[in-house]
Design a protein around this motif. Structure first.
Motif, PDB file in Angstrom:
ATOM      1  N   MET A   1       0.846  -1.179   0.000  1.00 30.02           N
ATOM      2  CA  MET A   1       0.000   0.000   0.000  1.00 30.02           C
ATOM      3  C   MET A   1       0.892   1.244   0.000  1.00 30.02           C
ATOM      4  O   MET A   1       1.891   1.305   0.718  1.00 30.02           O
ATOM      5  CB  MET A   1      -0.896  -0.017   1.243  1.00 30.02           C
ATOM      6  N   ALA A   2       0.511   2.216  -0.779  1.00 28.91           N
ATOM      7  CA  ALA A   2       1.283   3.461  -0.858  1.00 28.91           C
ATOM      8  C   ALA A   2       1.143   4.249   0.438  1.00 28.91           C
ATOM      9  O   ALA A   2       0.073   4.283   1.051  1.00 28.91           O
ATOM     10  CB  ALA A   2       0.786   4.297  -2.039  1.00 28.91           C
ATOM     11  N   ALA A   3       2.224   4.869   0.828  1.00 27.09           N
ATOM     12  CA  ALA A   3       2.210   5.709   2.030  1.00 27.09           C
ATOM     13  C   ALA A   3       1.437   6.985   1.744  1.00 27.09           C
ATOM     14  O   ALA A   3       1.453   7.505   0.625  1.00 27.09           O
ATOM     15  CB  ALA A   3       3.640   6.048   2.441  1.00 27.09           C
ATOM     16  N   SER A   4       0.769   7.488   2.761  1.00 29.70           N
ATOM     17  CA  SER A   4       0.070   8.761   2.605  1.00 29.70           C
ATOM     18  C   SER A   4       1.084   9.903   2.636  1.00 29.70           C
ATOM     19  O   SER A   4       2.221   9.728   3.083  1.00 29.70           O
ATOM     20  CB  SER A   4      -0.959   8.949   3.728  1.00 29.70           C
ATOM     21  N   GLU A   5       0.669  11.053   2.159  1.00 28.13           N
ATOM     22  CA  GLU A   5       1.524  12.238   2.215  1.00 28.13           C
ATOM     23  C   GLU A   5       1.923  12.525   3.658  1.00 28.13           C
ATOM     24  O   GLU A   5       3.054  12.919   3.936  1.00 28.13           O
ATOM     25  CB  GLU A   5       0.805  13.450   1.613  1.00 28.13           C
ATOM     26  N   TYR A   6       0.990  12.331   4.574  1.00 24.11           N
ATOM     27  CA  TYR A   6       1.283  12.554   5.992  1.00 24.11           C
ATOM     28  C   TYR A   6       2.396  11.613   6.469  1.00 24.11           C
ATOM     29  O   TYR A   6       3.307  12.022   7.171  1.00 24.11           O
ATOM     30  CB  TYR A   6       0.037  12.323   6.858  1.00 24.11           C
ATOM     31  N   ASP A   7       2.289  10.340   6.069  1.00 28.72           N
ATOM     32  CA  ASP A   7       3.283   9.347   6.480  1.00 28.72           C
ATOM     33  C   ASP A   7       4.671   9.675   5.930  1.00 28.72           C
ATOM     34  O   ASP A   7       5.692   9.375   6.552  1.00 28.72           O
ATOM     35  CB  ASP A   7       2.872   7.948   6.010  1.00 28.72           C
ATOM     36  N   LEU A   8       4.693  10.286   4.761  1.00 27.43           N
ATOM     37  CA  LEU A   8       5.978  10.614   4.142  1.00 27.43           C
ATOM     38  C   LEU A   8       6.747  11.677   4.923  1.00 27.43           C
ATOM     39  O   LEU A   8       7.977  11.729   4.840  1.00 27.43           O
ATOM     40  CB  LEU A   8       5.770  11.064   2.694  1.00 27.43           C
ATOM     41  N   ILE A   9       6.051  12.505   5.695  1.00 29.44           N
ATOM     42  CA  ILE A   9       6.747  13.496   6.515  1.00 29.44           C
ATOM     43  C   ILE A   9       7.680  12.786   7.486  1.00 29.44           C
ATOM     44  O   ILE A   9       8.877  13.092   7.559  1.00 29.44           O
ATOM     45  CB  ILE A   9       5.753  14.409   7.271  1.00 29.44           C
ATOM     46  N   ALA A  10       7.154  11.832   8.237  1.00 27.53           N
ATOM     47  CA  ALA A  10       7.982  11.115   9.212  1.00 27.53           C
ATOM     48  C   ALA A  10       9.080  10.314   8.532  1.00 27.53           C
ATOM     49  O   ALA A  10      10.215  10.261   9.017  1.00 27.53           O
ATOM     50  CB  ALA A  10       7.120  10.200  10.076  1.00 27.53           C
ATOM     51  N   ARG A  11       8.762   9.712   7.409  1.00 19.20           N
ATOM     52  CA  ARG A  11       9.783   8.945   6.690  1.00 19.20           C
ATOM     53  C   ARG A  11      10.923   9.852   6.224  1.00 19.20           C
ATOM     54  O   ARG A  11      12.090   9.491   6.317  1.00 19.20           O
ATOM     55  CB  ARG A  11       9.171   8.205   5.507  1.00 19.20           C
ATOM     56  N   ALA A  12      10.583  11.028   5.719  1.00 18.82           N
ATOM     57  CA  ALA A  12      11.608  11.976   5.277  1.00 18.82           C
ATOM     58  C   ALA A  12      12.451  12.449   6.459  1.00 18.82           C
ATOM     59  O   ALA A  12      13.682  12.547   6.360  1.00 18.82           O
ATOM     60  CB  ALA A  12      10.959  13.166   4.571  1.00 18.82           C
ATOM     61  N   VAL A  13      11.805  12.719   7.580  1.00 18.81           N
ATOM     62  CA  VAL A  13      12.534  13.133   8.786  1.00 18.81           C
ATOM     63  C   VAL A  13      13.475  12.027   9.228  1.00 18.81           C
ATOM     64  O   VAL A  13      14.665  12.269   9.477  1.00 18.81           O
ATOM     65  CB  VAL A  13      11.553  13.519   9.916  1.00 18.81           C
ATOM     66  N   ASN A  14      12.983  10.819   9.326  1.00 18.20           N
ATOM     67  CA  ASN A  14      13.810   9.702   9.788  1.00 18.20           C
ATOM     68  C   ASN A  14      14.976   9.430   8.843  1.00 18.20           C
ATOM     69  O   ASN A  14      16.095   9.151   9.283  1.00 18.20           O
ATOM     70  CB  ASN A  14      12.956   8.456   9.992  1.00 18.20           C
ATOM     71  N   PHE A  15      14.737   9.503   7.544  1.00 14.29           N
ATOM     72  CA  PHE A  15      15.789   9.317   6.552  1.00 14.29           C
ATOM     73  C   PHE A  15      16.875  10.380   6.724  1.00 14.29           C
ATOM     74  O   PHE A  15      18.072  10.076   6.761  1.00 14.29           O
ATOM     75  CB  PHE A  15      15.188   9.376   5.138  1.00 14.29           C
ATOM     76  N   SER A  16      16.455  11.618   6.834  1.00 14.82           N
ATOM     77  CA  SER A  16      17.413  12.724   6.982  1.00 14.82           C
ATOM     78  C   SER A  16      18.197  12.614   8.276  1.00 14.82           C
ATOM     79  O   SER A  16      19.407  12.851   8.297  1.00 14.82           O
ATOM     80  CB  SER A  16      16.682  14.063   6.925  1.00 14.82           C
ATOM     81  N   LEU A  17      17.524  12.261   9.355  1.00 14.73           N
ATOM     82  CA  LEU A  17      18.209  12.140  10.647  1.00 14.73           C
ATOM     83  C   LEU A  17      19.211  10.987  10.648  1.00 14.73           C
ATOM     84  O   LEU A  17      20.289  11.101  11.242  1.00 14.73           O
ATOM     85  CB  LEU A  17      17.205  11.967  11.784  1.00 14.73           C
ATOM     86  N   ALA A  18      18.860   9.888   9.999  1.00 15.10           N
ATOM     87  CA  ALA A  18      19.784   8.749   9.947  1.00 15.10           C
ATOM     88  C   ALA A  18      21.072   9.147   9.232  1.00 15.10           C
ATOM     89  O   ALA A  18      22.180   8.840   9.699  1.00 15.10           O
ATOM     90  CB  ALA A  18      19.131   7.560   9.251  1.00 15.10           C
ATOM     91  N   HIS A  19      20.933   9.826   8.119  1.00 14.87           N
ATOM     92  CA  HIS A  19      22.115  10.271   7.379  1.00 14.87           C
ATOM     93  C   HIS A  19      22.898  11.296   8.195  1.00 14.87           C
ATOM     94  O   HIS A  19      24.126  11.218   8.288  1.00 14.87           O
ATOM     95  CB  HIS A  19      21.721  10.846   6.024  1.00 14.87           C
ATOM     96  N   ALA A  20      22.211  12.240   8.804  1.00 17.28           N
ATOM     97  CA  ALA A  20      22.882  13.266   9.606  1.00 17.28           C
ATOM     98  C   ALA A  20      23.620  12.641  10.787  1.00 17.28           C
ATOM     99  O   ALA A  20      24.743  13.056  11.118  1.00 17.28           O
ATOM    100  CB  ALA A  20      21.877  14.305  10.094  1.00 17.28           C
TER     101      ALA A  20
END
Length: 176
Positions: A1-20
């Motif tokens: 199932m595709a993630a909602s736009e809302y769900d993508l906020i947390a995914r983007a945050v988590n992705f960025s924080l992991a790299h940082a």
């Protein structure tokens, strides 16, 4: 199932924080043997990145609420909705995070005064009035009045997820 736009906020945050976090670890390891200006500046940049990420996550959430729900004053409407469905504690916590985002965007003012007055009960760190540092000697700190560290940024994503779940539950209650 595709993630909602809302769900993508947390995914983007988590992705960025992991790299940082990975980059930060590498820089801190180098700083154990020397204090090169590029490394110090890189840590300062990562602190700024966290600030931008927190602000961006909350502002993206506001934009989605405006677009998907048609709420012109999204956060005021959200607050009313959460309280209407008995999620007062969640609404109150989100107010604190909105105030923190305002302080990160604008500096000292009414939002800072409200947070500073209750800083001991907040789930994030607010610099006391008149203090220059959160942690003296931390070369990456910057001039922010709210410590927008990785924990704070994660908390922003988590509260957005909690709110989205509360809205989904409220919608389900209305349709059942």
């Amino acid at each position: 199932m595709a993630a909602s736009e809302y769900d993508l906020i947390a995914r983007a945050v988590n992705f960025s924080l992991a790299h940082a976090s990975q980059v930060q670890g590498e820089i801190e390891a180098r700083l154990q043997t020397g204090a090169a200006t590029p490394d110090v500046n890189a840590l300062r940049m990562l602190t700024m990145q966290s600030t931008i990420l927190a602000i961006g996550a909350v502002q993206a959430f506001e934009g989605l609420l405006q677009q998907k729900r048609g709420w012109k004053d999204a956060f005021a409407e959200l607050d009313k909705c959460l309280r209407k469905f008995g999620r007062v504690e969640l609404a109150n916590r989100f107010v604190d995070f909105r105030l923190a985002i305002n302080v990160l965007k604008h500096g000292a003012g009414r939002s800072y005064d409200q947070l500073e007055a209750k800083r001991d009960s907040l789930p994030f760190v607010v610099k006391p009035k008149g203090e220059r540092f959160f942690s003296e000697g931390n070369v990456s700190e910057g001039i922010r009045l709210v410590d927008a560290n990785h924990v704070f940024v994660s908390q922003c994503a988590e509260i957005i997820n909690e709110i989205v779940e509360a809205l989904r539950s409220a919608r389900d209650e209305l349709t059942s």
